[in-house]
Write an enzyme that holds these catalytic residues in place. Structure first.
Site, mmCIF file in Angstrom:
data_model
loop_
_atom_site.group_PDB
_atom_site.id
_atom_site.type_symbol
_atom_site.label_atom_id
_atom_site.label_comp_id
_atom_site.label_asym_id
_atom_site.label_seq_id
_atom_site.Cartn_x
_atom_site.Cartn_y
_atom_site.Cartn_z
ATOM 1 C CG ASP A 64 -1.868 1.118 1.219
ATOM 2 O OD1 ASP A 64 -1.700 1.972 0.277
ATOM 3 O OD2 ASP A 64 -2.839 1.194 2.160
ATOM 4 C CE1 TYR A 156 -4.872 12.005 -10.736
ATOM 5 C CE2 TYR A 156 -5.871 13.576 -12.159
ATOM 6 C CZ TYR A 156 -4.730 12.228 -11.921
ATOM 7 O OH TYR A 156 -4.279 11.869 -12.948
#
Ligand SMILES: NC(=O)c1ccc[n+]([C@@H]2O[C@H](COP(=O)([O-])OP(=O)(O)OC[C@H]3O[C@@H](n4cnc5c(N)ncnc54)[C@H](OP(=O)(O)O)[C@@H]3O)[C@@H](O)[C@H]2O)c1
Length: 277
Positions: A64, A156
């Site tokens: 992760d 983003y």
């Protein structure tokens, strides 16, 4: 590096979408692979398919990358496997869509952790070893979103602006070391990037992951320091962003994202994807 045959590439975010396409394209060009993502089942399935179809070694690291220790784990595991990374494709990426203040904080923070922090750490850890050896390459997957602020994808687009700036600077720093660093700037790609939300990519306006992967790898093999692997229109859009005043640009991108409905995004119930909504 003009030939990927018998080189070893670490691809992050290889479990699906563009990362899976990079893995398939690299394997077809004879590259050995280390596939990184959280979904170990998907990685192992892909690894099995690639080993069967091509004469390449494929290793899997389930990690992760939003965990700050993950990049070190990836670098250590590559070493424990007895491998040297000739190429690093920093493709793993995630991003929140919708009004910044109307959407949960956590996905915004996770996109900084994955798109920025893990990318920087992997460049540092694997890049240092490449410079020691006097050869290697790094491809950082940014986006055409990197070239301007984008309302309703504010966090983003900002992570991708970071990737653009960081990659250009790093490429210049290592220019005479034998290591090459390239940023790739796709426009919309037909992947599951928006899965789990009402937002979607219009497949007619998007490139296929296979086309973007092949274009990126061709550009890197040609020695380019920047790649616009998608349709020409996307690259032209980045010029408009550079020429127009930023206040004008942000109004335009805000308007375009409102047209796409990104100002009113909701999460879907688990199991439903945006195409089904
Ligand atoms: N789709 C587009 O329109 C578009 C346009 C321009 C640029 N890009 C960029 O292209 C790259 C790939 O995106 P995509 O469209 O292929 O998206 P995608 O289909 O959602 O795939 C994202 C990949 O990143 C991995 N990933 C996400 N979070 C992770 C984490 N915490 N740790 C490890 N891996 C993680 C996912 O694997 P797991 O879920 O298994 O961990 C998956 O393999 C991203 O950098 C994206 O920003 C996409």
């Amino acid at each position: 590096m003009h030939d990927y045959t018998n080189t070893t590439t670490v691809v992050t975010g290889a479990s699906k979408g563009l990362g899976e396409a990079y893995a398939r394209e690299l394997a077809s060009r004879g590259a050995h692979l280390v596939l990184v993502a959280r979904s170990s089942d998907a990685l192992n399935t892909l690894a099995g398919q690639l080993r069967k179809a091509h004469s390449v070694r494929v290793d899997v690291i389930a990690a992760d990358l939003s965990d700050r220790r993950a990049a070190q784990t990836v670098a250590d595991t590559v070493e424990e496997l007895g491998l040297e990374a000739d190429l690093l494709v920093n493709n793993a990426g995630t991003g929140s869509v919708g009004p910044f203040l109307g959407r949960p904080l956590e996905p915004n923070l996770r996109s900084v952790d994955v798109n920025v922090t893990a990318l920087v750490a992997l460049c540092h850890l694997l890049g240092a070893r490449m410079v020691e050896r006097g050869r290697g390459g790094i491809v950082n997957v940014a986006s055409t979103a990197a070239f301007q602020p984008m309302p309703y994808q504010a966090g983003y687009a900002a992570t991708k602006a970071f990737v653009l700036s960081f990659t250009e600077a790093l490429a210049e720093e290592v220019r005479h070391t034998g290591v090459r660093v390239m940023a790739a700037h796709p426009g919309a790609i037909d992947t599951g990037f928006f899965d789990g939300t009402t937002a979607s990519v219009d497949p007619r306006a998007a490139d296929t992951p296979a086309r973007i992967a092949a274009g990126t790898l061709d550009d890197f093999a040609r020695g380019r320091s920047v790649s616009y692997p998608g349709r020409a229109f996307n690259r032209a859009g980045t010029w408009a962003s550079r020429l127009l005043p930023r206040t004008t640009v942000v109004r335009i991108t805000g308007g375009l994202n409102r047209k796409l409905g990104f100002d009113d995004v909701r999460d879907l119930a688990p199991g439903l994807d945006s195409a089904a909504s």
